[in-house]
Design a protein around this motif. Structure first.
Motif, PDB file in Angstrom:
ATOM      1  N   GLY A  30       0.808  -1.217   0.000  1.00 43.05           N
ATOM      2  CA  GLY A  30       0.000   0.000   0.000  1.00 43.05           C
ATOM      3  C   GLY A  30       0.839   1.263   0.000  1.00 43.05           C
ATOM      4  N   GLU A  31       0.418   2.220   0.831  1.00 49.52           N
ATOM      5  CA  GLU A  31       1.089   3.518   0.907  1.00 49.52           C
ATOM      6  C   GLU A  31       2.524   3.409   1.427  1.00 49.52           C
ATOM      7  OE1 GLU A  31       0.007   6.628  -0.055  1.00 49.52           O
ATOM      8  OE2 GLU A  31      -1.592   5.477  -1.027  1.00 49.52           O
ATOM      9  N   VAL A  32       2.758   2.475   2.339  1.00 48.72           N
ATOM     10  CA  VAL A  32       4.119   2.297   2.873  1.00 48.72           C
ATOM     11  C   VAL A  32       5.058   1.888   1.747  1.00 48.72           C
ATOM     12  CG1 VAL A  32       5.561   0.960   4.466  1.00 48.72           C
ATOM     13  CG2 VAL A  32       3.290   1.727   5.189  1.00 48.72           C
ATOM     14  N   ARG A  33       4.624   0.970   0.927  1.00 46.26           N
ATOM     15  CA  ARG A  33       5.432   0.500  -0.204  1.00 46.26           C
ATOM     16  C   ARG A  33       5.778   1.643  -1.150  1.00 46.26           C
ATOM     17  NH1 ARG A  33       4.430  -4.741  -2.899  1.00 46.26           N
ATOM     18  NH2 ARG A  33       5.684  -4.738  -4.763  1.00 46.26           N
ATOM     19  N   LEU A  34       4.770   2.436  -1.500  1.00 45.66           N
ATOM     20  CA  LEU A  34       5.000   3.563  -2.410  1.00 45.66           C
ATOM     21  C   LEU A  34       5.955   4.584  -1.806  1.00 45.66           C
ATOM     22  CD1 LEU A  34       1.372   4.117  -3.728  1.00 45.66           C
ATOM     23  CD2 LEU A  34       3.275   3.003  -4.913  1.00 45.66           C
ATOM     24  N   ARG A  35       5.803   4.838  -0.511  1.00 44.39           N
ATOM     25  CA  ARG A  35       6.658   5.823   0.150  1.00 44.39           C
ATOM     26  C   ARG A  35       8.107   5.328   0.253  1.00 44.39           C
ATOM     27  NH1 ARG A  35       8.533  10.412   0.467  1.00 44.39           N
ATOM     28  NH2 ARG A  35       8.718  11.403   2.493  1.00 44.39           N
ATOM     29  N   VAL A  36       8.298   4.048   0.575  1.00 44.18           N
ATOM     30  CA  VAL A  36       9.654   3.491   0.633  1.00 44.18           C
ATOM     31  C   VAL A  36      10.316   3.608  -0.738  1.00 44.18           C
ATOM     32  CG1 VAL A  36      10.979   1.342   0.872  1.00 44.18           C
ATOM     33  CG2 VAL A  36       9.275   1.943   2.593  1.00 44.18           C
ATOM     34  N   ARG A  37       9.575   3.280  -1.785  1.00 38.60           N
ATOM     35  CA  ARG A  37      10.122   3.377  -3.144  1.00 38.60           C
ATOM     36  C   ARG A  37      10.518   4.816  -3.473  1.00 38.60           C
ATOM     37  NH1 ARG A  37       6.501   1.368  -8.027  1.00 38.60           N
ATOM     38  NH2 ARG A  37       5.324   3.170  -7.366  1.00 38.60           N
ATOM     39  N   GLU A  38       9.677   5.762  -3.099  1.00 39.08           N
ATOM     40  CA  GLU A  38       9.958   7.168  -3.366  1.00 39.08           C
ATOM     41  C   GLU A  38      11.203   7.643  -2.603  1.00 39.08           C
ATOM     42  OE1 GLU A  38       7.816  11.376  -2.256  1.00 39.08           O
ATOM     43  OE2 GLU A  38       6.528   9.676  -2.793  1.00 39.08           O
ATOM     44  N   ILE A  39      11.333   7.237  -1.349  1.00 35.06           N
ATOM     45  CA  ILE A  39      12.482   7.647  -0.540  1.00 35.06           C
ATOM     46  C   ILE A  39      13.773   7.057  -1.110  1.00 35.06           C
ATOM     47  CG2 ILE A  39      13.569   7.445   1.731  1.00 35.06           C
ATOM     48  CD1 ILE A  39      10.626   7.447   2.866  1.00 35.06           C
ATOM     49  N   ILE A  40      13.741   5.798  -1.496  1.00 34.79           N
ATOM     50  CA  ILE A  40      14.935   5.167  -2.074  1.00 34.79           C
ATOM     51  C   ILE A  40      15.324   5.858  -3.371  1.00 34.79           C
ATOM     52  CG2 ILE A  40      15.819   3.049  -3.130  1.00 34.79           C
ATOM     53  CD1 ILE A  40      14.244   1.502  -0.965  1.00 34.79           C
ATOM     54  N   ARG A  41      14.353   6.218  -4.185  1.00 32.01           N
ATOM     55  CA  ARG A  41      14.654   6.950  -5.424  1.00 32.01           C
ATOM     56  C   ARG A  41      15.297   8.298  -5.128  1.00 32.01           C
ATOM     57  NH1 ARG A  41       9.258   5.724  -9.053  1.00 32.01           N
ATOM     58  NH2 ARG A  41       9.947   3.685  -9.805  1.00 32.01           N
ATOM     59  N   GLN A  42      14.818   8.996  -4.084  1.00 29.52           N
ATOM     60  CA  GLN A  42      15.408  10.280  -3.705  1.00 29.52           C
ATOM     61  C   GLN A  42      16.877  10.102  -3.302  1.00 29.52           C
ATOM     62  OE1 GLN A  42      12.934  11.630  -0.501  1.00 29.52           O
ATOM     63  NE2 GLN A  42      11.470  12.661  -1.850  1.00 29.52           N
ATOM     64  N   VAL A  43      17.141   9.109  -2.480  1.00 30.69           N
ATOM     65  CA  VAL A  43      18.514   8.859  -2.031  1.00 30.69           C
ATOM     66  C   VAL A  43      19.406   8.532  -3.228  1.00 30.69           C
ATOM     67  CG1 VAL A  43      19.973   7.295  -0.678  1.00 30.69           C
ATOM     68  CG2 VAL A  43      17.842   8.158   0.303  1.00 30.69           C
ATOM     69  N   CYS A  44      18.907   7.702  -4.131  1.00 33.17           N
ATOM     70  CA  CYS A  44      19.691   7.364  -5.330  1.00 33.17           C
ATOM     71  C   CYS A  44      20.013   8.614  -6.136  1.00 33.17           C
ATOM     72  CB  CYS A  44      18.928   6.362  -6.195  1.00 33.17           C
ATOM     73  SG  CYS A  44      18.877   4.707  -5.502  1.00 33.17           S
ATOM     74  N   GLY A  45      19.030   9.477  -6.310  1.00 36.23           N
ATOM     75  CA  GLY A  45      19.251  10.705  -7.061  1.00 36.23           C
ATOM     76  C   GLY A  45      20.299  11.599  -6.417  1.00 36.23           C
ATOM     77  N   GLU A  46      20.255  11.707  -5.096  1.00 32.14           N
ATOM     78  CA  GLU A  46      21.210  12.545  -4.383  1.00 32.14           C
ATOM     79  C   GLU A  46      22.630  11.998  -4.442  1.00 32.14           C
ATOM     80  OE1 GLU A  46      19.718  12.837  -0.412  1.00 32.14           O
ATOM     81  OE2 GLU A  46      17.878  13.838  -1.061  1.00 32.14           O
ATOM     82  N   MET A  47      22.761  10.675  -4.448  1.00 31.05           N
ATOM     83  CA  MET A  47      24.092  10.061  -4.387  1.00 31.05           C
ATOM     84  C   MET A  47      24.635   9.684  -5.762  1.00 31.05           C
ATOM     85  SD  MET A  47      23.714   7.711  -0.983  1.00 31.05           S
ATOM     86  CE  MET A  47      25.480   7.633  -0.630  1.00 31.05           C
ATOM     87  N   GLY A  48      23.882   9.899  -6.825  1.00 36.33           N
ATOM     88  CA  GLY A  48      24.337   9.551  -8.162  1.00 36.33           C
ATOM     89  C   GLY A  48      24.251   8.064  -8.457  1.00 36.33           C
ATOM     90  N   VAL A  49      23.412   7.360  -7.721  1.00 38.86           N
ATOM     91  CA  VAL A  49      23.228   5.922  -7.904  1.00 38.86           C
ATOM     92  C   VAL A  49      22.118   5.700  -8.923  1.00 38.86           C
ATOM     93  CG1 VAL A  49      22.513   3.795  -6.749  1.00 38.86           C
ATOM     94  CG2 VAL A  49      24.029   5.400  -5.579  1.00 38.86           C
ATOM     95  N   THR A  50      22.359   4.812  -9.875  1.00 38.87           N
ATOM     96  CA  THR A  50      21.365   4.495 -10.904  1.00 38.87           C
ATOM     97  C   THR A  50      20.673   3.189 -10.554  1.00 38.87           C
ATOM     98  OG1 THR A  50      22.754   5.543 -12.575  1.00 38.87           O
ATOM     99  CG2 THR A  50      21.039   4.053 -13.365  1.00 38.87           C
ATOM    100  N   ILE A  51      19.354   3.222 -10.532  1.00 37.96           N
ATOM    101  CA  ILE A  51      18.594   1.998 -10.301  1.00 37.96           C
ATOM    102  C   ILE A  51      18.427   1.302 -11.644  1.00 37.96           C
ATOM    103  CG2 ILE A  51      16.411   0.996  -9.533  1.00 37.96           C
ATOM    104  CD1 ILE A  51      16.066   3.437  -7.703  1.00 37.96           C
ATOM    105  N   VAL A  52      19.040   0.132 -11.778  1.00 37.56           N
ATOM    106  CA  VAL A  52      18.923  -0.658 -13.003  1.00 37.56           C
ATOM    107  C   VAL A  52      17.597  -1.411 -12.972  1.00 37.56           C
ATOM    108  CG1 VAL A  52      19.958  -2.504 -14.375  1.00 37.56           C
ATOM    109  CG2 VAL A  52      21.423  -0.886 -13.150  1.00 37.56           C
ATOM    110  N   ASN A  53      17.286  -1.965 -11.810  1.00 35.91           N
ATOM    111  CA  ASN A  53      16.044  -2.711 -11.617  1.00 35.91           C
ATOM    112  C   ASN A  53      15.808  -2.792 -10.121  1.00 35.91           C
ATOM    113  OD1 ASN A  53      13.795  -4.283 -12.087  1.00 35.91           O
ATOM    114  ND2 ASN A  53      14.857  -5.672 -13.483  1.00 35.91           N
TER     115      ASN A  53
END
Length: 139
Positions: A30-53
């Motif tokens: 649910g909402e927890v899943r979506l929020r965790v995904r959003e937070i991880i994407r933010q961290v990746c963007g800040e650190m220059g990490v690319t999510i392949v999958n």
């Protein structure tokens, strides 16, 4: 196989990383899943990490990421887990009650590198450059 570039580097550092919520509770929906995904994407963007999958199961996170050489795997995971734990417990009361005063994620994580390069491939590569440039380890 594509390589990424920094200002002075070319790299292909890919990692499969897995971690799970404390006690392996099935809370990532649910909402927890979506929020965790959003937070991880933010961290990746800040650190220059690319999510392949990546995949969020109900009880664990799978990421296949490309991490630049100046970022250690442990720093990336520490920041992703730390920020998501803090924000999830702040924003979702049912999570805060379940984990009252504890960390959201289990300690530790699993990480493995990705690649199909063997020692022979590396040695052949070095031997080719040794012959071309006249450099010899024994000289």
């Amino acid at each position: 196989m594509g390589h990424s570039s920094g200002s002075h580097t070319k790299f292909h550092h890919r990692y499969h990383i897995v971690w799970s919520p404390k006690y392996r509770y099935k809370v990532l929906h649910g909402e927890v899943r979506l929020r965790v995904r959003e937070i991880i994407r933010q961290v990746c963007g800040e650190m220059g990490v690319t999510i392949v999958n990546g995949a969020l199961s109900r009880d664990h996170v799978h990421l296949f990421v490309e991490i630049p050489p100046h970022v250690s795997v442990s720093d990336f995971v520490r920041r992703a887990k730390g920020r998501s734990s803090r924000k999830i417990q702040q924003e979702f009361e049912h999570i805060r009650k379940r984990y009252w005063g504890q960390r959201f994620w289990q300690r530790g994580y699993f990480s493995t590198t990705s690649g199909n390069i063997t020692d022979d491939v590396i040695e052949n590569y070095l031997n080719q450059h040794t012959n071309m440039n006249g450099f010899s380890p024994s000289a």
